[in-house]
Design a protein around this motif. Structure first.
Motif, PDB file in Angstrom:
ATOM      1  N   ARG A   1       0.806  -1.215   0.000  1.00 40.28           N
ATOM      2  CA  ARG A   1       0.000   0.000   0.000  1.00 40.28           C
ATOM      3  C   ARG A   1       0.847   1.276   0.000  1.00 40.28           C
ATOM      4  O   ARG A   1       0.622   2.174  -0.806  1.00 40.28           O
ATOM      5  CB  ARG A   1      -0.953  -0.030   1.203  1.00 40.28           C
TER       6      ARG A   1
ATOM      7  N   ALA B   1       1.004   4.026  -2.955  1.00 39.11           N
ATOM      8  CA  ALA B   1       0.535   5.391  -2.706  1.00 39.11           C
ATOM      9  C   ALA B   1       1.621   6.396  -3.044  1.00 39.11           C
ATOM     10  O   ALA B   1       1.348   7.436  -3.671  1.00 39.11           O
ATOM     11  CB  ALA B   1       0.099   5.536  -1.253  1.00 39.11           C
TER      12      ALA B   1
ATOM     13  N   VAL C   1      -5.800   6.724  -2.849  1.00 41.52           N
ATOM     14  CA  VAL C   1      -4.685   6.026  -2.204  1.00 41.52           C
ATOM     15  C   VAL C   1      -4.349   6.624  -0.839  1.00 41.52           C
ATOM     16  O   VAL C   1      -3.822   5.936   0.040  1.00 41.52           O
ATOM     17  CB  VAL C   1      -3.427   6.014  -3.108  1.00 41.52           C
TER      18      VAL C   1
ATOM     19  N   VAL D   1      -2.554  -3.889  -1.735  1.00 36.14           N
ATOM     20  CA  VAL D   1      -3.505  -3.374  -2.729  1.00 36.14           C
ATOM     21  C   VAL D   1      -3.537  -4.330  -3.918  1.00 36.14           C
ATOM     22  O   VAL D   1      -2.488  -4.641  -4.494  1.00 36.14           O
ATOM     23  CB  VAL D   1      -3.102  -1.970  -3.202  1.00 36.14           C
TER      24      VAL D   1
ATOM     25  N   CYS E   1      -8.465  -3.271  -1.291  1.00 40.45           N
ATOM     26  CA  CYS E   1      -7.497  -3.091  -0.208  1.00 40.45           C
ATOM     27  C   CYS E   1      -8.198  -3.455   1.090  1.00 40.45           C
ATOM     28  O   CYS E   1      -9.053  -2.702   1.585  1.00 40.45           O
ATOM     29  CB  CYS E   1      -6.994  -1.651  -0.182  1.00 40.45           C
TER      30      CYS E   1
END
Length: 378
Positions: free
Chosen positions: A7, A11, A83, A91, A104
């Motif tokens: 994640r 992001a 995000v 994710v 997610c």
């Protein structure tokens, strides 16, 4: 496409690439971010995120497990907002017809996609001209760019002139009221390198925020035409250059003679100027009054309806034969002092000629901030 990525890495890649998104896209696809999942072996397995507006491109990468290589083009604004709000779980990305499914944890999103074939091809990085330490270069950029103009009517002044030579890169910027010159160590690939680039200041400052590695590779086309590129591992940026053919000989603005100097604690003076300037109107300068042999400085300003403020602070001895009262735009003065930090040396000719702010103790890299005074009637 079908892939699973961590994640935070995803992001970061999305937010880095989103820096290239235009405020108002001329065509819808330029408002998109291109996601490209590729499995090229254990060290190159993940998702590349790209943004491009024909002027600037940002490309970043998140390591992951790719089950099905492929591409997807989705709204950059939407994906950037999304995000930031995702839970801290892996994710999962998967194409589903004209949509991209993003999962997610227990959160599931379905994003409409745009035709990948309509997205422009990102420019390749030009030839590498050398490398520079990330922290030193980012600091030099922030010091130089503060003096660049924000007036788009004068595009040349909105850039930072970067002069690359063996051993060092010199950054210059001016908005006609102040000027910064900063040097930074640079390792050139060519011992005879001599290339000057005029790079948009906003691109430099925004790009420098994304760097995390220890070294930046700088690339440019021969002769300094067209593009400049920066590579930080898998993070890449390109930018079109500004036309710098008639860049003024700004170094000649620095006074050759000095009539007075003072050593001041920069951060303390910043706070004093901020307080005193609260009563000043937009076009009103703050006044600095120095007295020969004294270790005090008086900072004052006046505003509308007879509002006035003054404050006295301790400084290093002011060295000159005559007292001096000189006025500056308070924000320009704050900017110059902030980029120096620590103790700053202020040098003067008189109340009507440019003053220069520089670090009291040099760290080996040249850093000078020239500021034009404002004439005052007393």
């Amino acid at each position: 496409m079908k892939a699973t990525v961590e994640r935070d890495a995803f992001a970061a890649a999305v937010l880095d690439a989103a820096r290239a998104l235009p405020n108002r896209a001329s065509v819808p696809v330029l408002g998109g971010l291109l996601l490209r999942a590729a499995d090229n072996g254990p060290t190159d397995n993940g998702v590349t995120v790209s943004g491009f507006d024909y002027e600037v491109s940002h490309e970043s990468w998140a390591r992951g497990a790719v089950q099905d290589p492929g591409d997807a083009l989705v709204s950059g604004r939407l994906l950037s907002a999304l995000v930031k709000a995702l839970p801290h779980k892996p994710v999962e990305l998967a194409s589903a017809g004209t949509h991209l499914e993003l999962v997610c944890g227990s959160a599931r999103f379905t994003l409409p996609t745009m035709p990948v074939e309509d997205y422009p091809t990102l420019p390749a990085l030009p030839e590498t001209i050398g490398t520079v330490d990330t922290a030193a270069f980012a600091a030099a950029i922030n010091r130089a760019a503060v003096a660049a103009s924000r007036d788009e009517a004068l595009p040349m002044m909105t850039g930072v002139r970067a002069e690359f030579r063996p051993g060092k890169v010199t950054l210059l910027a001016t908005d006609r009221y102040r000027l910064t010159v900063v040097e930074c160590p640079f390792t050139a690939t060519d011992p005879d390198l001599s290339i000057d680039l005029l790079i948009p200041a906003q691109v430099l400052t925004e790009t420098a925020k994304t760097w995390t590695g220890s070294t930046i590779e700088v690339s440019a086309a021969p002769g300094g035409d067209g593009l400049v590129g920066f590579a930080d591992g898998r993070r890449k940026t390109t930018s079109r250059l500004l036309d710098g053919g008639n860049y003024p000989p700004v170094r000649s603005l620095f006074p050759k003679d000095v009539a007075a100097s003072a050593l001041v604690p920069a951060n303390d003076l910043v706070q004093v100027v901020k307080r005193v300037a609260l009563v000043a109107e937009r076009s009103t300068p703050v006044l600095l009054t120095f007295t020969p042999g004294s270790d005090t400085l008086v900072v004052e300003a006046g505003g509308a309806e007879e509002a006035r403020a003054s404050e006295t602070m301790t400084i290093g001895h002011y060295k000159a034969g005559e007292p001096l009262t000189i006025g500056f735009n308070p924000q320009y003065l704050i900017d110059g002092l902030t980029t120096v930090g620590g103790d700053a040396r202020l040098t003067f000719v008189d109340a009507h000629k440019p003053a220069v702010i520089s670090p009291a103790e040099s760290d080996g890299n040249l850093h000078r901030y020239l500021i034009m005074p404002i004439r005052v009637q007393r």
